[in-house]
Design an enzyme around this catalytic site. Structure first.
Site: not given
Ligand code: PGA
Length: 255
Positions: A95, A165
């Site tokens: 992450h 992401e």
């Molecule tokens: P968010 O976070 O949905 O609050 O943007 C996603 C994540 O960081 O996994």
């Protein structure tokens, strides 16, 4: 086609075990009501995995990190074998909050991915750029993917889920905004092309790719349909039982 996968990343929330229990129970209720056609996973902080495991029966649970060694003198770490032992099925790795703020390197992510896959954990590998200058998916996304998969055998990829992401899309960031379904689709193509080069076309076609970054019930549908994402990693909205239940319902109906 397999079901969509919706993963709640609770990050370092909530502050009380009792709140973790209530939230997980409400998510389970929402799943039972709306979500039979979707896979749902909750990833709480380590100390609350146990209480979440007692609150849910149909939905799965996992962790937000793991270590690469199996056991031994690694103060503060938690191994994939220990996660399996308590019934965790999934783990989030790489992450951006760990890469950027906690010094997790590509090499560390690779060691963790290999260990998690070797232990049969469904491994959610997060990759994504901090900034997007033009419409193109930046090279760093491919670099993170290639380095995370170094030495990973093809047979193990069935347990891999790649989460695209973009860091700028994560809701807690300044000026955060979700990516568009069109750009998410380009990320899917980009990732499949790299996997084809590393492995082969069939492996790339079978790889599950999900989207993360400001997912809410009002934008999920576009990511699943136009964006061709096979699910979502949900941060902030996963802490709100009603909103998260809405997300489950949309993913269940979209399939
Ligand atoms: P968010 O976070 O949905 O609050 O943007 C996603 C994540 O960081 O996994």
């Amino acid at each position: 086609m397999s079901k969509y996968l919706i993963v709640a990343n609770w990050k370092m929330n909530p502050l009380r075990q009792s709140d973790a229990y209530v939230l997980a129970s409400r998510v389970e209720d929402g799943y039972l009501k709306f979500g039979k056609n979707v896979d749902v996973v909750i990833c709480p902080p380590f100390p609350y995995i146990a209480v979440v495991s007692t609150a849910v029966k149909k939905i799965k649970y996992g962790a937000q990190n793991t270590f690469w060694a199996e056991k031994g003198a690694y103060t503060g770490e938690v191994s994939p074998a220990q996660l399996r032992d308590i019934g965790a099925t999934h783990v989030i790795l790489g992450h951006s909050e760990r890469r950027i703020h906690l010094g997790e390197t590509d090499e560390m992510v690779n060691k963790k991915v290999r260990a998690a896959l070797d232990h049969g954990l469904s491994t959610i590998l997060c990759i994504g750029e901090s900034e997007r200058e033009d419409g193109e998916i930046p090279a760093i996304v491919g670099e993170e993917l290639v380095s995370a998969l170094a030495g990973v055998k093809k047979q193990l990829l069935k347990n891999l889920i790649v989460c695209y992401e973009p860091v700028w899309a994560i809701s807690t960031g300044k000026n955060a905004r979700p990516d568009t379904p069109d750009s998410a689709f380009r990320a899917v193509l980009f990732i499949r092309k790299i996997i084809t080069g590393l492995y082969d076309r069939k492996t790339a076609d079978l790889l599950r790719i999900i989207y993360g970054g400001s997912v809410r019930k009002d934008n999920l549908y576009g990511f699943l349909t136009e964006g061709k994402m096979q699910g979502a990693l949900v941060g902030g909205a996963g802490l709100d039982a009603d909103e998260f239940t809405g997300i489950i319902e949309i993913a269940s109906r979209a399939r």
